[in-house]
Design an enzyme around this catalytic site. Structure first.
Site, PDB file in Angstrom:
ATOM      1  N   ASP A 309     -21.127 -29.244  16.374  1.00 56.26           N
ATOM      2  CA  ASP A 309     -22.240 -29.991  15.762  1.00 56.26           C
ATOM      3  C   ASP A 309     -21.855 -30.482  14.361  1.00 56.26           C
ATOM      4  O   ASP A 309     -22.690 -30.553  13.469  1.00 56.26           O
ATOM      5  CB  ASP A 309     -23.514 -29.120  15.721  1.00 56.26           C
ATOM      6  CG  ASP A 309     -24.772 -29.893  15.331  1.00 56.26           C
ATOM      7  OD1 ASP A 309     -24.761 -31.137  15.416  1.00 56.26           O
ATOM      8  OD2 ASP A 309     -25.754 -29.254  14.933  1.00 56.26           O
ATOM      9  N   LYS A 336     -20.721 -32.419   7.558  1.00 56.50           N
ATOM     10  CA  LYS A 336     -20.940 -31.008   7.886  1.00 56.50           C
ATOM     11  C   LYS A 336     -19.644 -30.217   8.012  1.00 56.50           C
ATOM     12  O   LYS A 336     -19.626 -29.015   7.773  1.00 56.50           O
ATOM     13  CB  LYS A 336     -21.668 -30.919   9.235  1.00 56.50           C
ATOM     14  CG  LYS A 336     -23.175 -30.984   9.171  1.00 56.50           C
ATOM     15  CD  LYS A 336     -23.686 -30.633  10.571  1.00 56.50           C
ATOM     16  CE  LYS A 336     -25.164 -30.784  10.720  1.00 56.50           C
ATOM     17  NZ  LYS A 336     -25.567 -30.552  12.138  1.00 56.50           N
TER      18      LYS A 336
HETATM   19  O1  LIG Z   1     -27.750 -34.568  16.671  1.00 58.02           O
HETATM   20  C1  LIG Z   1     -28.835 -35.048  16.333  1.00 58.02           C
HETATM   21  O2  LIG Z   1     -29.354 -36.024  16.909  1.00 58.02           O
HETATM   22  C2  LIG Z   1     -29.519 -34.424  15.183  1.00 58.02           C
HETATM   23  C3  LIG Z   1     -30.723 -34.902  14.693  1.00 58.02           C
HETATM   24  C4  LIG Z   1     -31.311 -34.268  13.582  1.00 58.02           C
HETATM   25  C5  LIG Z   1     -32.589 -34.859  13.120  1.00 58.02           C
HETATM   26  O3  LIG Z   1     -32.962 -35.912  13.673  1.00 58.02           O
HETATM   27  O4  LIG Z   1     -33.281 -34.361  12.264  1.00 58.02           O
HETATM   28  C6  LIG Z   1     -30.631 -33.158  12.989  1.00 58.02           C
HETATM   29  C7  LIG Z   1     -29.405 -32.777  13.573  1.00 58.02           C
HETATM   30  N1  LIG Z   1     -28.889 -33.403  14.633  1.00 58.02           N
HETATM   31  C8  LIG Z   1     -28.625 -31.697  13.057  1.00 58.02           C
HETATM   32  O5  LIG Z   1     -27.551 -31.398  13.599  1.00 58.02           O
HETATM   33  C9  LIG Z   1     -29.077 -30.975  11.938  1.00 58.02           C
HETATM   34  O6  LIG Z   1     -28.398 -30.055  11.443  1.00 58.02           O
HETATM   35  C10 LIG Z   1     -30.333 -31.331  11.380  1.00 58.02           C
HETATM   36  C11 LIG Z   1     -31.049 -30.759  10.323  1.00 58.02           C
HETATM   37  C12 LIG Z   1     -32.199 -31.478  10.248  1.00 58.02           C
HETATM   38  C13 LIG Z   1     -33.325 -31.261   9.361  1.00 58.02           C
HETATM   39  O7  LIG Z   1     -34.043 -32.223   9.109  1.00 58.02           O
HETATM   40  O8  LIG Z   1     -33.531 -30.101   8.948  1.00 58.02           O
HETATM   41  N2  LIG Z   1     -32.197 -32.459  11.178  1.00 58.02           N
HETATM   42  C14 LIG Z   1     -31.073 -32.391  11.886  1.00 58.02           C
HETATM   43 CA   LIG Z   2     -26.940 -32.444  15.676  1.00 58.20          CA
END
Ligand SMILES: O=C(O)c1cc(C(=O)O)c2c(n1)C(=O)C(=O)c1cc(C(=O)O)[nH]c1-2
Ligand SMILES: [Ca+2]
Length: 708
Positions: A309, A336
């Protein structure tokens, strides 16, 4: 059409109008540097609360408000928009797009919203259910609204799209991406005409599973270059391949390119996704495209064959830096994966890279190509072993924005360390509707409730403000915070850094050495980045307050080690002569309630597995809440079998964001989840009560079953 229009010119020349904050990162360079210097290192200690505005959503607030001529446009959780008088906090108008509650579980990470765009008298923002909305900036009246997700993209429950990132505008086009790669998604960005909302072009970030044209701007590059980097028979062909652009989209007027920060693949598991072969373009990459057409120009892949990720969606910043004695216009990026990259903004050429946090998955980057030198032990999907990865899935730096100061030539990163235990799903890839579909063993993504396991994990948690010298690629200083998941950073001409923290404090630091100049108790955790602006010659710094996002949602009780606060979501603003006061707060949060008798004959292990698969991502690992959504151990809902089924199986609380799960679990399985929560309540009740037997009545470390 090809020119920038008045707003574009104003954003390009933002420093002629430092009172405003016209675009997400303040300027097109997204440096989050404000030249304002009325508040500086000598007087920041005298800051006072100027005003506060209480929000109607006590969940994570991640928005960067815009400031246009004395008006603040703040987006909040549940994709709501508030226009406030930036000098007084008085509400001018509000717009609620009425996102249906049952879509909350289509996104991985809370129903957050990171901000808006402004162009030519209109404000634009995305909604969690996939719309892009244009409002009249004066009146808040709807101008247009479009669904950014084409009908055929979703493929029923197999794919999931949500919008929580801020749109960006270049040359009269509003560009927006989406999230969903933890479930199954095929990432894309779309550009809409800012005046009419008409779709202009679309760019997919990963190939069509049949290598067919999509009649999109990405067709030729995906078919000629990207498709060959995927196995034609991997699970990505069903799950979409991921590569969502959920945060960073940057227009650079110097190169006239748009940079996309591309996210992780779907599913995470490289072996299941792509049979363990290929680099899987363009996941984990920065991709440069043309603003008028969406045509591909270059890409740089930071994490080929990602299985951790390691999204590259983190904020893309452009800056002119002296590289080997020559000024170069570069992108600086701290994705990341834990490495800090310097890339030529025009060509995508890799110039240098160095880990900005501790990393164990790669020993470094190839100095010529920038490709990571992988640690074979990190390839858990290929070697079949478990992998305790650092960074973990939340990254060395997540959505919380970093800042650059041209005065100190330093980049300030809200850095963190949150390890993650990666282990492949047993017996091949099996997606579950309404759940994260990673190809990982959901029995393993959480922590065992033993003092040893928790203490060891907590010892590895870190959160700090990192001052990084990008030219020499080295740390200059750091300010340690209590734990991970702190807010974004802004730097100013007064040589001050502002940052809100997960422990509920708002701080001003000296940008040259990190000296703490000021702090304020905001009562609730801050994860959003502050903005700096002025009205009638008076400088303000403002920030959204509200604990949430993925860290407290999924990590649950463990996340409280960053500081115990209870959600009082609001916008707060400071000036040197403010005289506002926050009302007294409830700082106790969810209180333990004597649990009911359980049914010991229920299959607790199955209950645990289904809880971790369907419930943990919001209600917390092992049924301990991180303080945002209800702690189910103390919920009335677990007291009656039928009542619990009404909520979980029939959707009695969908309006509040709790979807129904009867398509995923049968009544017996839902009852097993209830019995598992009751068991957890019984196991932890007394220690949670005991942990509150202190002067302020808020839980100490003993609530987690550890002594600190
Ligand atoms: O792979 C994705 O489509 C996706 C979307 C999102 C998002 O839309 O908030 C996050 C993540 N990944 C992600 O990996 C992540 O660590 C993350 C943290 C957050 C948050 O707002 O706290 N969104 C997201
Ligand atoms: Ca993600």
């Amino acid at each position: 059409r090809d020119d920038q229009g008045a707003t574009g010119e104003a954003i390009i020349h933002a420093d002629d109008h430092p009172e405003n904050w016209l675009t997400y990162g303040r300027t097109y360079s997204e440096q989050r540097y404000s030249p304002l210097d009325q508040i500086n290192t000598s007087n920041a200690g005298n800051l006072k609360l100027a005003w506060y505005y209480d929000l109607d959503t006590n969940r994570g607030q991640e928005g960067t408000p815009l400031i246009v001529d004395g008006v603040m446009y703040a987006t909040t959780n549940w994709s709501k928009m508030k226009a406030l008088d930036a000098a007084t906090g008085k509400l001018l108008w509000a717009y609620d797009p009425k996102v249906p509650g049952n879509v909350a579980d289509r996104g991985c990470c809370d129903t957050v919203n990171r901000g808006a765009a402004y162009w030519n008298g209109k404000v634009y923002f995305g909604t969690f259910d996939g719309r892009l909305i244009a409002l009249d900036a004066k009146t808040g009246k709807l101008v247009w609204s479009v669904n950014t997700i084409p009908k055929d993209a979703s493929l029923g429950k197999q794919r999931s799209y949500t919008v929580d990132g801020a749109p960006r505008i270049a040359k009269g086009r509003v560009i927006i991406g989406n999230g969903g790669a933890e479930f199954g998604a095929r990432g894309f960005v779309s550009a809409f005409d800012a005046e009419t909302g008409k779709l202009d072009w679309r760019f997919f970030t990963v190939p069509n599973p049949e290598n067919k044209p999509d009649h999109a701007a990405s067709d030729s590059i995906l078919m000629s270059k990207a498709y060959q980097t995927w196995s034609p028979t991997g699970a990505w062909t069903r799950q979409g391949g991921g590569g969502t652009v959920w945060d960073s989209i940057v227009y650079d007027p110097v190169t006239d390119l748009v940079y996309l920060g591309v996210g992780n693949p779907s599913p995470w598991n490289y072996k299941y996704r792509s049979n363990g072969v290929g680099d899987n373009l363009f996941v984990g990459s920065i991709v440069a495209i043309k603003p008028e057409t969406g045509e591909y120009v270059w890409h740089f892949q930071e994490t080929p064959m990602d299985q951790w990720d390691y999204t590259s969606v983190q904020q893309i910043m452009t800056v002119d830096l002296p590289i080997n004695g020559q000024t170069r216009h570069v992108i600086v990026h701290a994705p990341k994966n834990g490495f800090f990259y310097i890339i030529d903004a025009k060509t995508g050429e890799f110039l240098s890279g160095k880990n900005y946090v501790y990393v164990n998955w790669a020993s470094g980057l190839d100095p010529k190509t920038g490709r990571p030198i992988y640690n074979p032990d990190a390839m858990y999907t290929l070697n079949g072993k478990e992998w305790y990865g650092i960074p973990g899935d939340l990254g060395g730096h997540n959505f919380a924005a970093m800042a650059y100061s041209p005065k100190t030539n330093l980049v300030y990163i809200p850095a963190q360390q949150v390890p993650f235990l990666y282990k492949s799903q047993q017996g091949g890839f099996k997606p579950h509707p309404d759940s994260w579909n990673l190809g990982l063993d959901m029995n393993k993504v959480g922590l065992p409730d033993t003092p040893e396991a928790k203490a060891a994990f907590i010892k590895d948690l870190k959160g700090y403000l990192l001052a990084w010298d990008p030219v020499n690629q080295k740390e200059v200083f750091r300010v340690d915070h209590k734990g991970p998941w702190n807010g974004g950073i802004v730097a100013t001409g007064g040589n001050v850094l502002f940052q809100g923290l997960a422990n509920g404090e708002f701080h001003a630091y000296d940008a040259t050495n990190g000296k703490d100049l000021y702090h304020f108790d905001a009562q609730s955790a801050i994860i959003a980045p502050p903005v700096v602006y002025s009205v009638n010659g008076k400088q303000y710094v403002a920030v959204e307050v509200g604990w949430g996002g993925i860290y407290p949602f999924f990590l649950g009780g463990i996340a409280r080690t960053s500081g115990w606060t209870v959600n009082h979501s609001r916008v707060i603003a400071f000036s040197l002569d403010g005289d506002a006061k926050l009302p007294p707060s409830n700082d106790k949060g969810f209180l333990p309630v004597q649990p009911p008798e359980g049914d010991k004959s229920a299959d607790a292990q199955k209950g645990y597995f289904n809880f971790q698969t369907y419930c943990a991502a919001c209600h917390g690992d092992n049924a301990e809440s991180g303080g945002v959504l209800p702690d189910l151990r103390w919920s009335g809902a677990i007291r009656h079998k039928e009542g619990f089924y009404n909520v979980v199986g029939r959707g009695a609380l969908t309006a509040f964001g709790m979807d129904r799960f009867d398509a995923s679990m049968n009544p017996t399985e839902i009852e097993e989840v209830r019995q598992f929560i009751i068991k957890r309540a019984q196991e932890t009740y007394q220690r949670e009560v005991d942990a509150r037997k202190n002067a302020n009545g808020t839980p100490d470390a003993a609530s987690l079953g550890i002594q600190q």
